[in-house]
Design an enzyme around this catalytic site. Structure first.
Site, PDB file in Angstrom:
ATOM      1  N   THR A   1       0.843  -0.902   0.044  1.00 25.96           N
ATOM      2  CA  THR A   1      -0.260  -0.227  -0.065  1.00 25.96           C
ATOM      3  C   THR A   1       0.634   1.295   0.201  1.00 25.96           C
ATOM      4  OG1 THR A   1      -1.563  -1.148   1.283  1.00 25.96           O
ATOM      5  CG2 THR A   1      -2.273   1.818   1.117  1.00 25.96           C
TER       6      THR A   1
ATOM      7  N   VAL B   1     -10.970  -7.348   1.193  1.00 29.07           N
ATOM      8  CA  VAL B   1     -10.385  -5.650   1.588  1.00 29.07           C
ATOM      9  C   VAL B   1      -9.484  -5.277   2.976  1.00 29.07           C
ATOM     10  CG1 VAL B   1     -11.358  -3.129   2.420  1.00 29.07           C
ATOM     11  CG2 VAL B   1     -12.474  -4.376   1.013  1.00 29.07           C
TER      12      VAL B   1
ATOM     13  N   ASP C   1      -6.450  -3.616   4.760  1.00 27.45           N
ATOM     14  CA  ASP C   1      -6.671  -2.195   5.961  1.00 27.45           C
ATOM     15  C   ASP C   1      -6.378  -1.120   5.664  1.00 27.45           C
ATOM     16  OD1 ASP C   1      -3.744  -3.244   5.398  1.00 27.45           O
ATOM     17  OD2 ASP C   1      -2.975  -1.071   7.013  1.00 27.45           O
TER      18      ASP C   1
ATOM     19  N   THR D   1       1.547  -0.811   6.021  1.00 31.40           N
ATOM     20  CA  THR D   1       1.395  -1.038   4.547  1.00 31.40           C
ATOM     21  C   THR D   1       1.720  -2.610   5.195  1.00 31.40           C
ATOM     22  OG1 THR D   1       2.620  -1.753   2.746  1.00 31.40           O
ATOM     23  CG2 THR D   1       3.770  -0.981   4.430  1.00 31.40           C
ATOM     24  N   GLY D   2       0.939  -4.047   4.869  1.00 26.05           N
ATOM     25  CA  GLY D   2       1.333  -4.968   4.973  1.00 26.05           C
ATOM     26  C   GLY D   2       0.071  -6.173   4.479  1.00 26.05           C
ATOM     27  N   LEU D   3      -0.171  -7.310   5.272  1.00 24.92           N
ATOM     28  CA  LEU D   3      -1.640  -7.852   5.840  1.00 24.92           C
ATOM     29  C   LEU D   3      -2.357  -7.472   6.081  1.00 24.92           C
ATOM     30  CD1 LEU D   3      -1.955 -10.614   4.568  1.00 24.92           C
ATOM     31  CD2 LEU D   3      -1.701 -11.755   6.165  1.00 24.92           C
TER      32      LEU D   3
END
Lengths: 317, 317
Positions: free
Chosen positions: A151, A180, A182, A202-204
């Site tokens: 992201t 969707v 985070d 940003t990430g999972l």
């Protein structure tokens, strides 16, 4: 009064350079971070944001974005939007609405069209081909299909003391329709309070929303912690907690900035980001988890940048 | 070990009575709160949750729901789902997935169908007629169309010490297509940590997501505050902050319970809830904002209950 801006990943850098000039010239933070995120959305070789983003398992490019104003706490968000050229601009427009400020799926796309935002097919030939190849690979080798969730998130501070944050993402490559993460979720993907500072993740997304880390980092800065101490405490604390309670922790990286333009970063994977403020020109850094819940941060090397440039443009097949 | 359960609004009570029996009989908290929320979703006269819920401005009943496991932090959510008989059960099934655990719009509905959940038209004749009349009213009198956003949220604690939380809502009556409130959003609509406690919210989602109050209340309980002190501090603190910074604060009501089964409530509107634990049989209470950032809580009267019963069933037109 001072200014500052920080964004996730190497991809944010060119937009951040332009946005930092806007902030120096006394432009408003909302305009600066929107321009910064739009530059990432528009660039076809960034495969996890906007145009050129990789699609869901059905081949549809669904995007998520959010905008939050740190003066008023106004939030706008879209999730699972299609066709919108600049999801971040749609999210920002929604942040001005008292009701209906977070819209998902078809309803989000309808709003974008009706409000006159530029729309079109956001799937590039390169992204389509990458998806096709991945489908084959997954079928042949029975692979876990999920990969990539970078992201773009940007936090800014302008000379009037206002802060804002924006995010944009095409989410997990090969995600199920309507999945969707985070990025459009307040507290998890972003949070900002102009009297304290802002944070973004940003990430999972599935794991990030278990921790509300953006909110927590802002809160810790509000308690007086430096941005770096706040990021380290929230991120590594939750990383350990999640491993203990859930068995594993997905990748996550958080950045933050306070109302003095000081910044912090914490991550449990290799992570790049770009930052600028009154005392330091825009520069890209590399971060990784260090010992004892600290973060190791180093300037990026010319070699890394050259390899990155080559990698994102390498021919598909 | 002890047990406890608390839920938002008078509508939760009948399901909560049944769920409290399950908890007394050593049933798991996830099953108990799912049954509790399903009872609300299934009852046709509750106009803000599940079957009988009021539709969006296009006449489509779009629903939001979430489930969070306080042992593992697993979260499942749906937003803007249609046709699903029990959105809470769909959300709970999603919480078991490592990826794609929050799904919106058509993708959420697809998941529900594919996973074999019961689907059908959730719009009752009564809800359709209410929508039609409201459309006329809004047109004639140029009214603000938005009204009603009573989410059911339930927090439970079972005899093994596990906690969980679930929410379900049809959102704002007359909302724009795809509008999503706080109910499916971690930290804003709900949060739970079995080593501390849980919290859940009902009210204007657009404003609730500005504050991440469910996360904040759990965090304050983790610092050692009683549930009531945590709720008062988070809710009234944010109510004042939002009035100062945003100019106004929408309606919001938060409930919470800690790992001893003790509970708390804070609200800036008239609010009802139901609660039970080892030392107190299920009962409905009325809450409102008191002086100096405290909450006034009283047992509900027979008169109030009779008037409520009459009101929800009164003929349309």
């Amino acid at each position: 009064m001072t200014w500052g801006i920080i964004g996730t990943w190497r991809m944010v850098h060119d937009g951040l350079v332009a946005a930092s000039k806007m902030l120096q010239e006394n432009k408003r933070v909302g305009d600066a971070i929107e321009e910064c995120v739009k530059a990432v959305e528009d660039y076809p070789y960034y495969k996890s944001v906007g145009y050129g983003g990789l699609p869901n398992e059905e081949g549809i490019l669904e995007m998520d974005a959010a905008f939050m104003d740190g003066d008023t706490f106004e939030i706008g968000g879209v999730a699972g939007i299609v066709d919108a050229k600049n999801p971040v601009s749609v999210a920002r427009a929604l942040s001005k609405q008292k009701f209906n400020s977070f819209r998902v799926g078809e309803g989000a796309t309808k709003f974008a069209r009706l409000a006159g935002f530029e729309c079109g097919n956001m799937l590039t030939e390169r992204a389509r081909r990458t998806w096709e190849l991945r489908l084959d690979e997954v079928k042949k080798n029975n692979l876990n299909p999920y990969d990539g969730h970078d992201t773009v998130g940007v936090i800014g501070l302008d000379l009037s003391g206002s802060m804002a944050v924006a995010t944009s993402s095409s989410g997990l490559f090969m995600k199920k329709a309507g999945r969707v993460g985070d990025s459009p979720l307040s507290g998890s993907g972003f949070y900002v309070d102009s009297e304290i500072g802002g944070a973004t993740a940003t990430g999972l997304g599935e794991d990030l929303m278990k921790g509300c880390l953006s909110y927590e980092i802002v809160r810790l800065m509000g308690e007086g912690l430096s941005p770096q101490a706040a990021a380290d405490k929230a991120v590594y604390g939750f990383h350990h907690k999640l491993r203990k309670r859930y068995g594993k922790a997905g990748a996550f990286s958080l950045i933050c900035m306070n109302l003095k333009g000081e910044w912090g970063v914490a991550t449990n994977v290799d992570f790049t980001f770009s930052v600028a403020n009154e005392s330091a020109a825009p520069a890209i850094y590399f971060a990784k988890m260090g010992q004892n819940d600290t973060t190791v941060i180093e300037p990026i090397t010319e070699e890394w940048l050259a390899a990155y440039e080559k990698r994102i443009k390498q021919p598909i097949e």
